[in-house]
Design a protein around this motif. Structure first.
Motif, PDB file in Angstrom:
ATOM      1  N   UNK A 614      -1.816 -13.472 -18.375  1.00  0.00           N
ATOM      2  CA  UNK A 614      -2.758 -13.261 -17.187  1.00  0.00           C
ATOM      3  C   UNK A 614      -1.781 -13.299 -15.971  1.00  0.00           C
ATOM      4  N   UNK A 615      -1.757 -12.151 -15.089  1.00  0.00           N
ATOM      5  CA  UNK A 615      -0.876 -12.138 -14.095  1.00  0.00           C
ATOM      6  C   UNK A 615      -1.599 -11.609 -12.827  1.00  0.00           C
ATOM      7  N   UNK A 616      -1.631 -12.666 -11.785  1.00  0.00           N
ATOM      8  CA  UNK A 616      -2.454 -12.136 -10.407  1.00  0.00           C
ATOM      9  C   UNK A 616      -1.652 -12.378  -9.374  1.00  0.00           C
ATOM     10  N   UNK A 617      -1.782 -11.490  -8.306  1.00  0.00           N
ATOM     11  CA  UNK A 617      -1.179 -11.618  -7.108  1.00  0.00           C
ATOM     12  C   UNK A 617      -2.020 -12.695  -6.332  1.00  0.00           C
ATOM     13  N   UNK A 618      -1.085 -13.502  -5.545  1.00  0.00           N
ATOM     14  CA  UNK A 618      -1.701 -14.630  -4.839  1.00  0.00           C
ATOM     15  C   UNK A 618      -2.096 -14.356  -3.175  1.00  0.00           C
ATOM     16  N   UNK A 619      -1.371 -13.354  -3.013  1.00  0.00           N
ATOM     17  CA  UNK A 619      -1.557 -13.132  -1.300  1.00  0.00           C
ATOM     18  C   UNK A 619      -2.312 -11.458  -1.113  1.00  0.00           C
ATOM     19  N   UNK A 620      -2.657 -11.368   0.027  1.00  0.00           N
ATOM     20  CA  UNK A 620      -2.946 -10.004   0.772  1.00  0.00           C
ATOM     21  C   UNK A 620      -1.462  -9.497   1.184  1.00  0.00           C
ATOM     22  N   UNK A 621      -1.441  -8.276   0.838  1.00  0.00           N
ATOM     23  CA  UNK A 621      -0.182  -7.510   0.953  1.00  0.00           C
ATOM     24  C   UNK A 621      -0.105  -7.100   2.543  1.00  0.00           C
ATOM     25  N   UNK A 622       0.715  -7.264   3.309  1.00  0.00           N
ATOM     26  CA  UNK A 622       0.980  -6.662   4.595  1.00  0.00           C
ATOM     27  C   UNK A 622       1.478  -5.105   4.613  1.00  0.00           C
ATOM     28  N   UNK A 623       0.608  -4.308   5.235  1.00  0.00           N
ATOM     29  CA  UNK A 623       0.802  -2.927   5.281  1.00  0.00           C
ATOM     30  C   UNK A 623       0.427  -2.390   6.535  1.00  0.00           C
ATOM     31  N   UNK A 624       1.479  -2.078   7.478  1.00  0.00           N
ATOM     32  CA  UNK A 624       1.535  -1.599   8.616  1.00  0.00           C
ATOM     33  C   UNK A 624       1.196  -2.789   9.545  1.00  0.00           C
ATOM     34  N   UNK A 625       0.091  -2.653  10.282  1.00  0.00           N
ATOM     35  CA  UNK A 625      -0.463  -3.783  11.076  1.00  0.00           C
ATOM     36  C   UNK A 625      -1.587  -4.481  10.568  1.00  0.00           C
ATOM     37  N   UNK A 626      -1.976  -4.261   9.292  1.00  0.00           N
ATOM     38  CA  UNK A 626      -3.145  -4.859   8.658  1.00  0.00           C
ATOM     39  C   UNK A 626      -2.738  -5.351   7.493  1.00  0.00           C
ATOM     40  N   UNK A 627      -3.716  -5.898   6.603  1.00  0.00           N
ATOM     41  CA  UNK A 627      -3.304  -6.559   5.396  1.00  0.00           C
ATOM     42  C   UNK A 627      -4.499  -5.872   4.083  1.00  0.00           C
ATOM     43  N   UNK A 628      -3.781  -5.523   3.268  1.00  0.00           N
ATOM     44  CA  UNK A 628      -4.430  -4.805   2.096  1.00  0.00           C
ATOM     45  C   UNK A 628      -5.008  -6.130   1.169  1.00  0.00           C
ATOM     46  N   UNK A 629      -6.297  -5.993   0.942  1.00  0.00           N
ATOM     47  CA  UNK A 629      -6.919  -6.968   0.032  1.00  0.00           C
ATOM     48  C   UNK A 629      -6.590  -7.123  -1.302  1.00  0.00           C
ATOM     49  N   UNK A 630      -5.425  -7.564  -1.485  1.00  0.00           N
ATOM     50  CA  UNK A 630      -4.624  -7.830  -2.867  1.00  0.00           C
ATOM     51  C   UNK A 630      -4.953  -9.166  -3.349  1.00  0.00           C
ATOM     52  N   UNK A 631      -5.224 -10.176  -2.876  1.00  0.00           N
ATOM     53  CA  UNK A 631      -5.573 -11.598  -3.467  1.00  0.00           C
ATOM     54  C   UNK A 631      -6.542 -11.352  -4.498  1.00  0.00           C
ATOM     55  N   UNK A 632      -5.828 -11.875  -5.673  1.00  0.00           N
ATOM     56  CA  UNK A 632      -6.634 -12.154  -6.926  1.00  0.00           C
ATOM     57  C   UNK A 632      -6.537 -10.782  -7.718  1.00  0.00           C
ATOM     58  N   UNK A 633      -5.841  -9.759  -7.377  1.00  0.00           N
ATOM     59  CA  UNK A 633      -5.721  -8.404  -8.097  1.00  0.00           C
ATOM     60  C   UNK A 633      -4.953  -8.755  -9.231  1.00  0.00           C
ATOM     61  N   UNK A 634      -4.789  -8.080 -10.197  1.00  0.00           N
ATOM     62  CA  UNK A 634      -3.832  -7.981 -11.436  1.00  0.00           C
ATOM     63  C   UNK A 634      -2.672  -7.518 -10.969  1.00  0.00           C
ATOM     64  N   UNK A 635      -1.527  -8.186 -11.356  1.00  0.00           N
ATOM     65  CA  UNK A 635      -0.171  -7.780 -11.049  1.00  0.00           C
ATOM     66  C   UNK A 635       0.062  -6.128 -11.817  1.00  0.00           C
TER      67      UNK A 635
END
Length: 758
Positions: A614-635
């Protein structure tokens, strides 16, 4: 007798899902201490260390297809996810992940010397020692030993041990033929003990050639291994091991999911050259030469004091080329605009050329430790020093009218020059990396059955570099220190059962290329920085082992917590496949590894392994000047389920095996909008020992069938991306998608080998 043996073999193969082998008694190399049926594979060696360890022995390795590399050989072990682009393991296009962590997170040692690239941390298994010379491959997925000379290790440690020279003089010859016009010859000569010196040595040479299993092209490999050993007194030993590799390997193209759906296995480089064709197969053959030397020494300085020291030296040069086009005008060197340049074969001011991505490395180091037994305390203290130089150049070389490169090695002396004689290069830099570390540990025997380990390691990594491109950047420098404490406990319930638990810290410095600017059309498109933080992780394990006379088992629960998780990927830069790194922020992983080795009768063995992750991303990923909604997604590259199984039979005349592996779904983007399906592979082998029918000397004939079911699948993620489709960021902007790239799972192959001892 033959009929009875054949029936027993067939019954064994039908009853058991897996793989393991035996070897004649003179060549057995096993660490197993049993009273019942001996483990012929060494898959669960008798361990007392307080962490998870799996292994394969020479008895297992010698019955595999002789071209397989170290990654492929450990494929059955828990958590090992291997993506191979060719069945024989000759191509550099392959990967290994452990518990979802990539090969640039896995420390690799051979005879105690590091094998990872000093700048990018990758290890290239096709360059390692020939399988016939390996005594054991051990895999510790939870971290590295405190004295291991490696700066990566969150993904674990892969350790290769060479076979010792024989005490009696002799020779071994292996001859192999296989699918895709494969042929291989291997010769090893052992000196035996030389006079009264106590010295003994072996020297081996192998030569391999095979056509690409898909598309045009072929691979060649020449390899030399040697080892000199002296043992004296009460456990003193000193050795010198050498390994030289000279290969010209094909790079298989990695499709996107759209490419795969449109072309499948036909996604290949072109077999014929036409003017202007940058996709011709000869432009994608990677020549490499490497020399590794290691000199481990163990000395007993007294009843309580021992010294261990390993000095090592490495040299390597290679090119990872690609096809591209250059114009005679409009070129830049860094930020400097250039005048017209001469390009042989140019038509209307444009020429097809070989793009070179060359690496020229030299590395030397030493790790030394003292171990002192003081009552209940076993104290270890040591130092590690390493200095490496990496010269990276991305230049261009002319090709002939037939598409053949003028110089496939990409030497700077033969590359295209500017009008004033300077090297025309997209990348041109030299980096010196100096690593210094100290470590101290204490193993405390609280009771005869209960031990506590505590330790601390401090590592400093200094990079000094220089870019030779005109522009705002000249010299670069980064210096970083990591403090790495650890602790573990081990409790023996009885002579067969053990409990263990540990907590380990690991780090990974940013790759060297993050220090340098990258340019396009005279502009800085990516600014180098020395401010990137080290990846840092804390891992925990709790496990149970049972070592019995005919049954062994191990179950390990694990947990990881990452900060600044660094993920290696590959980006296209003007046709070149260039390494890059993405910071995925925090990540949490946990799961369970398990393995069973059962030996119900003499010559019969069953091995099963499995992993839940069970591998999950803890943070939203910064891309450019925004954040990609990656929190909770699978690694990415982290299958939830994996299963392996193997079974063997050997009655002294006939032997055989069956090996299977299942790998679950793998995501290729941080946002989880693209993935590849799970898949399974199956390998078979059958052979006969002919020694008793000929002259009593070792003579084996075996046939290895690799990937016999030949599934048409994508086997792994070659280049991850943040998102494959356009996504709305947390701030409301549209974040454009880019397609990940994948490894195409290798096809089926059959190889026959005759092995003869003298």
């Amino acid at each position: 007798m033959l009929r009875r043996s054949a029936l027993a073999l067939a019954a064994g193969l039908l009853a058991m899902p897996g793989a393991a082998w035996a070897q004649d008694a003179d060549d057995q190399n096993t660490d197993i201490r049993v009273v019942g049926h001996r483990d012929p594979e060494g898959l669960l060696p008798d361990q007392t260390v307080p962490n998870a360890v799996s292994a394969i022995s020479g008895d297992f390795i010698v019955k595999q297809a002789p071209t397989l590399n170290a990654f492929q050989l450990v494929n059955l072990l828990p958590g090992a996810n291997v993506s191979s682009s060719d069945p024989y393991g000759l191509s550099t296009s392959s990967s290994l992940t452990l518990r979802g962590l990539g090969q640039d997170e896995i420390g690799v040692l051979m005879e105690g010397a590091p094998q990872n690239d000093i700048g990018y941390y990758y290890a290239y298994p096709s360059q390692f020692a020939d399988p016939e010379n390996l005594k054991q491959i051990a895999l510790a997925p939870g971290g590295v030993d405190i004295d291991a000379p490696t700066v990566v290790g969150a993904g674990g440690l892969l350790s290769l041990s060479l076979d010792d020279p024989r005490a009696r003089a002799g020779a071994l010859v292996d001859l192999s033929l296989g699918s895709y016009a494969a042929r291989r010859a291997f010769v090893r000569v052992d000196s035996g003990t030389i006079g009264k010196t106590g010295l003994k040595a072996f020297l081996s040479y192998s030569n391999t050639r095979a056509d690409n299993w898909r598309g045009a092209g072929y691979d060649t490999r020449q390899h030399v291994d040697a080892k000199l050993l002296n043992e004296w007194g009460d456990g003193n030993r000193a050795s010198l091991a050498l390994s030289f590799n000279d290969a010209n390997s094909s790079s298989y193209p990695s499709p996107t999911l759209a490419d795969w759906k449109a072309e499948g296995r036909n996604f290949n480089y072109n077999a014929q050259y036409t003017p202007g064709n940058t996709n011709y197969w000869r432009l994608y053959r990677a020549p490499f030469r490497n020399l590794y030397a290691s000199a481990p020494v163990h000395l007993k300085l007294g009843d309580r004091l021992a010294l261990d020291s390993t000095s090592y030296l490495q040299f390597g040069y290679g090119n990872s080329p690609y096809g591209t086009e250059l114009a005679t005008t409009g070129n830049y060197l860094g930020t400097e605009a250039l005048g017209p340049i001469a390009l042989p074969g140019a038509v209307d001011g444009v020429a097809t050329v070989l793009g070179n991505y060359t690496g020229d490395q030299a590395r030397a180091g030493n790790v030394t430790k003292l171990t002192y037994q003081a009552g209940a305390h076993r104290i270890t203290a040591g130092l590690w020093f390493d200095r490496g130089t990496d010269r990276v150049t991305q230049s261009y070389t002319s090709i002939g009218a037939d598409g053949e490169p003028i110089d496939r090695w990409g030497y700077r002396a033969k590359a295209i020059r500017t009008a004033d004689g300077r090297l025309l290069a997209y990348e041109n830099q030299r980096t010196v990396t100096i690593t210094k570390a100290f470590f101290i540990a204490d193993q405390i025997a609280v009771t005869p059955r209960f031990a506590v380990d505590v330790g601390f390691k401090g590592v400093d990594v200094l990079r000094n570099g220089r870019t030779y491109l005109p522009g705002p950047q000249g010299k670069v420098r980064r210096d970083g220190f990591a403090a790495l404490p650890r602790a573990a406990v081990h409790y023996a319930l009885d002579d067969r059962q053990q409990l263990f638990a540990n907590i380990t810290t690991n780090f990974r410095p940013p790759n060297e290329f993050t220090l340098y600017n990258s340019y396009y059309a005279g502009e800085v498109v990516t600014a180098g920085t020395d401010a990137l933080k080290n990846e840092y992780s804390v891992s925990d394990e709790i496990g149970y082992r049972f070592i019995g006379p005919s049954f062994s088992a191990s179950v390990t629960g694990f947990h990881y917590k990452f900060r600044n998780r660094q993920l290696a990927t590959v980006v296209d830069s003007g046709g070149a496949q260039v390494s890059s790194t993405l910071n995925a922020g925090g990540q949490t992983s946990y799961g369970v590894d398990a393995e069973i080795d059962y030996r119900p009768a003499h010559g019969v063995s069953v091995y099963l392994s499995g992993e839940y992750l069970h591998a999950r991303i803890d943070d939203d990923l910064p891309v450019g000047g925004d954040f990609l909604p990656t929190r909770g997604k699978r690694a990415v590259s982290s299958p939830t389920l994996q299963f392996g199984g193997g079974g063997t039979y050997d009655d002294g005349r006939l032997f055989g095996s069956i090996a299977g592996k299942y790998v679950g779904r793998q995501y290729a983007t941080f946002i989880n909008d693209e993935s590849i399906k799970g898949y399974a592979t199956l390998d078979l082998s059958i052979g006969v020992h002919l020694a008793d029918w000929i002259d009593g000397k070792r003579t084996d004939l075996r046939i290895n069938a690799i990937n016999v079911t030949d599934p048409h699948v994508l086997s792994g993620v070659q280049a991850v991306s943040t998102n494959a489709r356009d996504v709305v960021g947390r701030g409301g902007t549209i974040i454009s998608g880019s397609a990940p790239a994948y490894y195409i799972g290798s096809g089926a192959a059959v190889m026959a080998t005759v092995s003869r001892g003298f």
